[in-house]
Design a protein around this motif. Structure first.
Motif, PDB file in Angstrom:
ATOM      1  N   ARG A 132       3.658  86.636  46.697  1.00  0.00           N
ATOM      2  CA  ARG A 132       4.483  87.758  47.117  1.00  0.00           C
ATOM      3  C   ARG A 132       3.603  88.909  47.592  1.00  0.00           C
ATOM      4  O   ARG A 132       2.506  89.111  47.091  1.00  0.00           O
ATOM      5  CB  ARG A 132       5.347  88.202  45.940  1.00  0.00           C
ATOM      6  N   ILE A 133       4.118  89.665  48.549  1.00  0.00           N
ATOM      7  CA  ILE A 133       3.390  90.803  49.096  1.00  0.00           C
ATOM      8  C   ILE A 133       4.067  92.091  48.616  1.00  0.00           C
ATOM      9  O   ILE A 133       5.275  92.244  48.741  1.00  0.00           O
ATOM     10  CB  ILE A 133       3.339  90.745  50.632  1.00  0.00           C
ATOM     11  N   TRP A 134       3.264  92.984  48.049  1.00  0.00           N
ATOM     12  CA  TRP A 134       3.749  94.247  47.513  1.00  0.00           C
ATOM     13  C   TRP A 134       3.095  95.417  48.247  1.00  0.00           C
ATOM     14  O   TRP A 134       1.870  95.519  48.254  1.00  0.00           O
ATOM     15  CB  TRP A 134       3.364  94.381  46.042  1.00  0.00           C
TER      16      TRP A 134
ATOM     17  N   ALA B  99       4.825 101.810  41.415  1.00  0.00           N
ATOM     18  CA  ALA B  99       6.088 102.238  40.806  1.00  0.00           C
ATOM     19  C   ALA B  99       6.642 101.191  39.840  1.00  0.00           C
ATOM     20  O   ALA B  99       7.297 101.539  38.861  1.00  0.00           O
ATOM     21  CB  ALA B  99       7.113 102.559  41.896  1.00  0.00           C
ATOM     22  N   ARG B 100       6.399  99.924  40.129  1.00  0.00           N
ATOM     23  CA  ARG B 100       6.954  98.835  39.296  1.00  0.00           C
ATOM     24  C   ARG B 100       5.826  97.959  38.774  1.00  0.00           C
ATOM     25  O   ARG B 100       5.876  96.740  38.864  1.00  0.00           O
ATOM     26  CB  ARG B 100       7.940  98.022  40.130  1.00  0.00           C
ATOM     27  N   PHE B 101       4.809  98.574  38.183  1.00  0.00           N
ATOM     28  CA  PHE B 101       3.622  97.844  37.774  1.00  0.00           C
ATOM     29  C   PHE B 101       3.927  96.721  36.784  1.00  0.00           C
ATOM     30  O   PHE B 101       3.378  95.628  36.890  1.00  0.00           O
ATOM     31  CB  PHE B 101       2.549  98.772  37.196  1.00  0.00           C
ATOM     32  N   SER B 102       4.807  96.970  35.814  1.00  0.00           N
ATOM     33  CA  SER B 102       5.139  95.922  34.830  1.00  0.00           C
ATOM     34  C   SER B 102       5.742  94.701  35.518  1.00  0.00           C
ATOM     35  O   SER B 102       5.385  93.567  35.203  1.00  0.00           O
ATOM     36  CB  SER B 102       6.117  96.448  33.782  1.00  0.00           C
TER      37      SER B 102
ATOM     38  N   ASP C 218       4.104  91.032  35.679  1.00  0.00           N
ATOM     39  CA  ASP C 218       4.885  89.859  35.248  1.00  0.00           C
ATOM     40  C   ASP C 218       4.953  88.812  36.353  1.00  0.00           C
ATOM     41  O   ASP C 218       4.859  87.608  36.096  1.00  0.00           O
ATOM     42  CB  ASP C 218       6.295  90.264  34.817  1.00  0.00           C
ATOM     43  N   ALA C 219       5.128  89.256  37.603  1.00  0.00           N
ATOM     44  CA  ALA C 219       5.181  88.329  38.736  1.00  0.00           C
ATOM     45  C   ALA C 219       3.853  87.597  38.879  1.00  0.00           C
ATOM     46  O   ALA C 219       3.813  86.397  39.169  1.00  0.00           O
ATOM     47  CB  ALA C 219       5.523  89.071  40.024  1.00  0.00           C
TER      48      ALA C 219
END
Length: 85
Positions: A2-4, A11-14, A18-19
């Motif tokens: 996945r690309i972030w 903002a959604r580090f957790s 997990d991913a």
């Protein structure tokens, strides 16, 4: 994989972490350019073991050889000294 975008990863580090653990490596982009990859620790350790040893590691081994590190001297002729006087 996945690309972030970096903003989402921050903002959604957790969720990002997990991913990585559940799905494998995750790519982080900055301004649309792939910049970094977060990999699970098991894969990181596997990659470190598979990596070629550094020059320092090679020189510190029992079988370290420096013969191949020293360039071969050229066969250039030296000028002969001119006798004075």
């Amino acid at each position: 994989m996945r690309i972030w975008p970096v903003q989402d990863a921050k903002a959604r580090f957790s969720e990002f972490l997990d991913a990585c653990v559940s799905e494998g490596p995750q790519v982080v982009t900055r301004r649309g350019t792939e910049t970094a990859v977060l990999v699970p620790i098991g894969e990181w350790r596997r990659l470190q073991v598979a990596a070629r040893p550094s020059l320092k590691q090679l020189l510190l081994t029992d079988s370290a050889r420096t013969d191949s590190l020293v360039p071969v001297r050229s066969k250039a002729r030296r000028r002969q000294a001119i006798p004075l006087g």
